[in-house]
Scaffold this motif. Structure first.
Motif, short mmCIF file in Angstrom:
data_model
loop_
_atom_site.label_atom_id
_atom_site.label_comp_id
_atom_site.label_asym_id
_atom_site.label_seq_id
_atom_site.Cartn_x
_atom_site.Cartn_y
_atom_site.Cartn_z
N ALA A 30 0.83 -1.22 0.00
CA ALA A 30 0.00 0.00 0.00
C ALA A 30 0.86 1.26 0.00
N GLU A 31 1.88 1.30 0.84
CA GLU A 31 2.72 2.50 0.95
C GLU A 31 3.48 2.80 -0.33
N ASN A 32 3.71 1.79 -1.15
CA ASN A 32 4.41 1.99 -2.42
C ASN A 32 3.44 2.24 -3.58
N GLY A 33 2.17 2.40 -3.26
CA GLY A 33 1.20 2.77 -4.26
C GLY A 33 0.68 1.63 -5.13
N TYR A 34 0.92 0.39 -4.71
CA TYR A 34 0.42 -0.76 -5.46
C TYR A 34 -0.94 -1.18 -4.90
N ARG A 35 -1.74 -1.75 -5.76
CA ARG A 35 -3.01 -2.34 -5.35
C ARG A 35 -2.73 -3.78 -4.93
N LEU A 36 -3.31 -4.22 -3.83
CA LEU A 36 -3.20 -5.61 -3.39
C LEU A 36 -4.34 -6.42 -3.96
N VAL A 37 -4.00 -7.53 -4.59
CA VAL A 37 -4.98 -8.51 -5.04
C VAL A 37 -4.70 -9.78 -4.23
N TYR A 38 -5.75 -10.39 -3.71
CA TYR A 38 -5.55 -11.61 -2.92
C TYR A 38 -6.84 -12.41 -2.94
N GLY A 39 -6.87 -13.50 -2.17
CA GLY A 39 -7.96 -14.46 -2.23
C GLY A 39 -9.26 -14.09 -1.57
N GLY A 40 -9.37 -12.90 -0.98
CA GLY A 40 -10.66 -12.40 -0.52
C GLY A 40 -11.13 -12.81 0.86
N ALA A 41 -10.37 -13.64 1.56
CA ALA A 41 -10.83 -14.12 2.86
C ALA A 41 -10.41 -13.17 3.98
N LYS A 42 -11.12 -13.29 5.11
CA LYS A 42 -10.78 -12.47 6.28
C LYS A 42 -10.00 -13.25 7.33
N VAL A 43 -9.66 -14.49 7.03
CA VAL A 43 -9.03 -15.37 8.02
C VAL A 43 -7.54 -15.55 7.73
N GLY A 44 -6.80 -15.94 8.77
CA GLY A 44 -5.40 -16.30 8.63
C GLY A 44 -4.54 -15.19 8.08
N LEU A 45 -3.44 -15.59 7.42
CA LEU A 45 -2.54 -14.61 6.83
C LEU A 45 -3.23 -13.81 5.74
N MET A 46 -4.23 -14.42 5.08
CA MET A 46 -4.97 -13.71 4.04
C MET A 46 -5.64 -12.46 4.61
#
Length: 193
Positions: A30-46
């Motif tokens: 985020a601080e480097n201005g990139y968008r994060l894409v990930y698997g959408g879950a609220k649990v664990g490391l995700m």
């Protein structure tokens, strides 16, 4: 590079360092201005990587199969959450939305995701960067096997080197910025078929 996809565990693992690395990774993206894409879950490391990126003011896009949303593990605070019909659709959309891919510690799903992206790069389907964030040596044995595989002639060194390695997200993202993936030459000679 505009978007970085993070593959990681839906659990926390046994070491606090894994969650700390997920937090740092989300924040650095985020601080480097990139968008994060990930698997959408609220649990664990995700969930941890997403929460950290959001807390740092970043844009976060999740991609989640409907069957997992139905189990109430979908993150409700994202900028975008794409619900898809299958794991295959999830991986394809994540690949389309992303310019680079980081594997944090995770299980077989994490490995399957990063290996598929890496394979697609080897086959010339994309020129995107991918790499392993090797927190406290988590991937040491896997990386040693990959080197063994290369030494045994099943992977060309130029293809092995496509998967970058970093100890910190800053280091790995820096390598992504400086790296140019190879063009994919024909890797099987007629006398090898």
């Amino acid at each position: 590079m505009k978007s970085i996809c993070v593959f990681c565990g839906s659990s926390f693992g046994t070491r606090e360092a894994y969650a700390e690395a997920a937090t740092t990774t989300g924040r650095v993206i985020a601080e480097n201005g990139y968008r994060l894409v990930y698997g959408g879950a609220k649990v664990g490391l995700m969930g941890t990587v997403a929460d950290a990126a959001l807390a740092a003011g970043g844009e976060v896009v999740g991609v989640l199969p409907r069957s997992l949303q139905d189990k109430e593990i979908g993150h409700e605070g994202l900028n975008e959450l794409h619900l898809v019909g299958s794991m295959h659709e999830r991986k394809a959309l994540m690949a389309d939305l992303s310019d680079a891919f980081i594997a944090l510690p995770g299980g077989v799903g994490t490995l399957e995701e990063i290996f598929e992206i890496w394979t697609w790069g080897q086959l010339g389907y994309h020129q995107k960067r991918c790499g392993f964030l090797n927190i406290e040596g988590y991937y040491d044995h896997l990386l040693a096997f990959l080197d063994h595989q290369t030494a045994e002639g099943f992977t060309k060194k130029v293809m092995r080197d496509m998967a970058q390695l970093g100890q910190t997200p800053e280091e790995l993202i820096g390598k992504f910025r400086d790296y140019t993936p190879p063009s994919t030459p024909k890797w099987i000679k007629k006398d090898e078929t």
